[in-house]
Design an enzyme around this catalytic site. Structure first.
Site, PDB file in Angstrom:
ATOM      1  N   GLY A  10       0.834  -1.201   0.000  1.00 21.83           N
ATOM      2  CA  GLY A  10       0.000   0.000   0.000  1.00 21.83           C
ATOM      3  C   GLY A  10       0.871   1.254   0.000  1.00 21.83           C
ATOM      4  N   ASP A  99      -2.662 -13.793   8.846  1.00 22.60           N
ATOM      5  CA  ASP A  99      -2.711 -14.341   7.479  1.00 22.60           C
ATOM      6  C   ASP A  99      -1.359 -14.213   6.806  1.00 22.60           C
ATOM      7  OD1 ASP A  99      -5.206 -15.191   7.075  1.00 22.60           O
ATOM      8  OD2 ASP A  99      -5.731 -13.732   5.495  1.00 22.60           O
ATOM      9  N   HIS A 216     -13.779   6.242  16.374  1.00 17.64           N
ATOM     10  CA  HIS A 216     -14.407   5.642  15.193  1.00 17.64           C
ATOM     11  C   HIS A 216     -15.664   4.823  15.517  1.00 17.64           C
ATOM     12  CE1 HIS A 216     -10.923   5.983  12.078  1.00 17.64           C
ATOM     13  NE2 HIS A 216     -11.346   7.131  12.506  1.00 17.64           N
TER      14      HIS A 216
HETATM   15  N1  LIG Z   1      -2.395   5.446   4.223  1.00 21.59           N
HETATM   16  C1  LIG Z   1      -2.526   6.190   5.298  1.00 21.59           C
HETATM   17  O1  LIG Z   1      -2.379   7.413   5.244  1.00 21.59           O
HETATM   18  C2  LIG Z   1      -2.830   5.583   6.638  1.00 21.59           C
HETATM   19  C3  LIG Z   1      -3.103   6.424   7.719  1.00 21.59           C
HETATM   20  C4  LIG Z   1      -3.370   5.864   8.975  1.00 21.59           C
HETATM   21  C5  LIG Z   1      -3.391   4.485   9.108  1.00 21.59           C
HETATM   22  N2  LIG Z   1      -3.130   3.690   8.018  1.00 21.59           N
HETATM   23  C6  LIG Z   1      -3.183   2.238   8.186  1.00 21.59           C
HETATM   24  O2  LIG Z   1      -1.954   1.641   7.768  1.00 21.59           O
HETATM   25  C7  LIG Z   1      -2.232   0.367   7.169  1.00 21.59           C
HETATM   26  C8  LIG Z   1      -1.619   0.326   5.787  1.00 21.59           C
HETATM   27  O3  LIG Z   1      -2.114   1.417   5.045  1.00 21.59           O
HETATM   28  P1  LIG Z   1      -2.089   1.503   3.447  1.00 21.59           P
HETATM   29  O4  LIG Z   1      -2.751   2.784   3.066  1.00 21.59           O
HETATM   30  O5  LIG Z   1      -0.715   1.244   2.968  1.00 21.59           O
HETATM   31  O6  LIG Z   1      -3.088   0.304   3.193  1.00 21.59           O
HETATM   32  P2  LIG Z   1      -3.714  -0.502   1.979  1.00 21.59           P
HETATM   33  O7  LIG Z   1      -3.344   0.087   0.689  1.00 21.59           O
HETATM   34  O8  LIG Z   1      -5.137  -0.634   2.270  1.00 21.59           O
HETATM   35  O9  LIG Z   1      -3.117  -1.973   2.139  1.00 21.59           O
HETATM   36  C9  LIG Z   1      -1.898  -2.318   2.650  1.00 21.59           C
HETATM   37  C10 LIG Z   1      -1.596  -3.749   2.310  1.00 21.59           C
HETATM   38  O10 LIG Z   1      -2.411  -4.653   3.086  1.00 21.59           O
HETATM   39  C11 LIG Z   1      -2.724  -5.750   2.246  1.00 21.59           C
HETATM   40  N3  LIG Z   1      -3.827  -6.556   2.741  1.00 21.59           N
HETATM   41  C12 LIG Z   1      -5.059  -6.154   3.084  1.00 21.59           C
HETATM   42  N4  LIG Z   1      -5.793  -7.200   3.495  1.00 21.59           N
HETATM   43  C13 LIG Z   1      -5.002  -8.297   3.388  1.00 21.59           C
HETATM   44  C14 LIG Z   1      -5.184  -9.685   3.638  1.00 21.59           C
HETATM   45  N5  LIG Z   1      -6.341 -10.157   4.122  1.00 21.59           N
HETATM   46  N6  LIG Z   1      -4.140 -10.524   3.421  1.00 21.59           N
HETATM   47  C15 LIG Z   1      -2.969 -10.053   2.959  1.00 21.59           C
HETATM   48  N7  LIG Z   1      -2.745  -8.753   2.692  1.00 21.59           N
HETATM   49  C16 LIG Z   1      -3.750  -7.884   2.900  1.00 21.59           C
HETATM   50  C17 LIG Z   1      -3.007  -5.079   0.925  1.00 21.59           C
HETATM   51  O11 LIG Z   1      -3.021  -6.027  -0.119  1.00 21.59           O
HETATM   52  P3  LIG Z   1      -3.988  -5.826  -1.405  1.00 21.59           P
HETATM   53  O12 LIG Z   1      -3.492  -4.574  -2.092  1.00 21.59           O
HETATM   54  O13 LIG Z   1      -3.799  -7.053  -2.163  1.00 21.59           O
HETATM   55  O14 LIG Z   1      -5.374  -5.654  -0.856  1.00 21.59           O
HETATM   56  C18 LIG Z   1      -1.809  -4.137   0.852  1.00 21.59           C
HETATM   57  O15 LIG Z   1      -0.654  -4.837   0.438  1.00 21.59           O
HETATM   58  C19 LIG Z   1      -3.760   0.225   7.160  1.00 21.59           C
HETATM   59  O16 LIG Z   1      -4.159  -0.548   8.255  1.00 21.59           O
HETATM   60  C20 LIG Z   1      -4.264   1.648   7.330  1.00 21.59           C
HETATM   61  O17 LIG Z   1      -5.503   1.742   7.967  1.00 21.59           O
HETATM   62  C21 LIG Z   1      -2.845   4.210   6.800  1.00 21.59           C
END
Ligand SMILES: NC(=O)c1ccc[n+]([C@@H]2O[C@H](COP(=O)([O-])OP(=O)(O)OC[C@H]3O[C@@H](n4cnc5c(N)ncnc54)[C@H](OP(=O)(O)O)[C@@H]3O)[C@@H](O)[C@H]2O)c1
Length: 431
Positions: A10, A99, A216
């Site tokens: 991500g 997982d 939330h």
């Molecule tokens: N981005 C932000 O600004 C932000 C801010 C605060 C908190 N966060 C938290 O940080 C975490 C990562 O954020 P992100 O924006 O990088 O997230 P993302 O794009 O939603 O996903 C991150 C990764 O998690 C994988 N994933 C999700 N479900 C999965 C499963 N069941 N098995 C294996 N892999 C799985 C996704 O794979 P796929 O692509 O294949 O689904 C992707 O590789 C999240 O929990 C998010 O809530 C992010």
């Protein structure tokens, strides 16, 4: 932190890889993710660009977050990881921790010295610790309170470019190890990008310093917001606005307070210091003007009567309807801070109807907290009400006569294995 492997494809992984390469002097930085419709764009962009990635910024003040670098190794599929990696950085969604870890070969897992959880929830550190304990491995498990910023794909689609729109002023961190070596390195890394890292006595203390944990569930798991999320409202509704523009009512504030109290009961039982919710909201998240809430009220919040606490929480939301520190227009209008629309369900890349991150990710969080409360013999009526309201809505949508394929997010789950692993570790922690 010599050979660091980021787990997840991500936007957070891309941003973290850029700053690790820029400031942490790692020998190698790798990225691994599952093969999926979503990750396809990411992997193919890396292939086309010889593993080069870029992080851009929205505000000049965050310039240290920007950069470009090459990823040393990229793996598509957790089972394909090769080599020795001393540090794993878990940047996948919290509900996927087990997982993902279970797919990595034991040979790779045995070489890991430290694992860092980027955006864990209450109990995640216990869960990951339990995973390594079961393999009789002693690995340092570090929890951040939350991800350090706000990062998204540069365009709507996953690629090798991300945009960081904001960074946090302060985040909290806690480790299972007494040695501060890795934490010190992460501290230096955060300093380089202008973030203060506050070290807590334990990982669970860092995990409780996450504002989403407290706000939330009340903001999203109520009939008003669920109507907006599941498309039954024809006008936009806003997460942080007062009723009828948003969900904030007298009742919601009361639920917010009792929900916090129920989490505090858990902390008490585990022997962890309670959190002054109002102080945390104001001092560590979004400040309000002193004229709105006095310092004395902030400091004495936990000792106040229920009605007084509710009154102050309501003021806190009203004081932030506009950004009280923004520059007003000639007409006296301040920045509309609370205009964050409630996102509706959508059709994902697989063509399935899906639920937005909020409240999808909050469902796992609240079920884990509910499981911990039950294990500790604590009653948690507000938490139970949130779960029931949300699950009833999921059933309603699932039972509606529709041809549309639904994503996994609509499945009612218990997360029994995760709860059991967490509670086993809590048992040891308490004794
Ligand atoms: N981005 C932000 O600004 C932000 C801010 C605060 C908190 N966060 C938290 O940080 C975490 C990562 O954020 P992100 O924006 O990088 O997230 P993302 O794009 O939603 O996903 C991150 C990764 O998690 C994988 N994933 C999700 N479900 C999965 C499963 N069941 N098995 C294996 N892999 C799985 C996704 O794979 P796929 O692509 O294949 O689904 C992707 O590789 C999240 O929990 C998010 O809530 C992010």
């Amino acid at each position: 932190m010599e050979r660091v492997l980021l787990l997840g494809t991500g936007p957070t992984s891309v941003q973290l890889a850029v700053i690790l390469k820029k400031y942490a002097y790692c020998d190698e930085v790798g990225i691994v993710g599952r093969a999926s419709v979503r990750s396809e764009g990411f992997f193919s962009a890396l292939e086309r660009n010889e593993n080069r990635i870029q992080a851009h910024i929205q505000n000049q003040k965050d310039e240290n977050m920007q950069g470009e670098c090459s990823i040393d190794q990229v793996f598509c599929g957790y089972e394909t990881i090769k080599g020795t990696w001393d540090t794993l950085i878990l940047a996948v969604t919290t509900d996927a921790y087990m997982d993902v870890l279970q797919q990595i070969s034991t040979e790779i897992v045995r070489n890991v010295k430290c694992i860092v959880l980027i955006s864990p929830t209450f109990g995640s550190n216990f869960l990951v610790k339990s995973f390594f304990h079961r393999l009789q491995l002693n690995v340092e498990v570090i929890s951040f309170s939350t991800y350090i910023g706000d990062t998204r794909w540069m365009t709507d689609n996953p690629s090798n470019h991300v945009l960081t729109t904001a960074i946090k002023k302060k985040v909290f961190i806690g480790s299972t190890s007494n040695s501060t070596k890795t934490i010190d390195r992460l501290d230096r890394l955060c300093q380089q990008v202008g973030i203060t890292l506050e070290k807590m006595g334990s990982p669970i203390e860092a995990e409780t310093r996450n504002i989403s944990l407290y706000v939330h569930p009340p903001l999203f798991m109520n009939p008003f917001s669920l109507k907006a999320i599941f498309g039954e409202s024809d006008v936009t509704k806003y997460v942080y606005k007062l009723f009828p523009e948003g969900p904030i009512t007298q009742k919601l504030i009361s639920d917010l307070r009792t929900h916090w109290q129920e989490i505090m009961n858990i902390l008490n039982k585990i022997g962890i210091e309670e959190i002054n919710l109002l102080k945390f909201m104001i001092d560590d998240n979004y400040p309000v003007r002193l004229e709105s809430i006095s310092r004395h009220d902030i400091e004495s919040f936990p000792q106040l009567q229920v009605i007084h606490q509710e009154y102050l929480l309501y003021i806190r939301y009203t004081a932030l309807l506009i950004d009280p520190f923004s520059k007003p227009s000639k007409e006296g209008k301040y920045f509309d801070f609370s205009a964050v629309p409630i996102r509706q369900m959508f059709v994902n890349r697989e063509g399935e109807l899906d639920i937005p991150r909020m409240p999808k990710e909050d469902y796992y969080r609240i079920k884990i907290i509910q499981g911990i409360a039950q294990y500790l013999g604590l009653s948690s009526p507000t938490i139970d009400k949130f779960v029931e309201t949300y699950e009833t809505k999921l059933k309603e949508v699932t039972n509606a006569d529709s041809e549309q394929k639904l994503s996994n997010a609509f499945v009612i789950q218990e997360f029994r294995d995760d709860v059991q692993m967490i509670c086993q570790e809590i048992e040891q922690y308490v004794n």
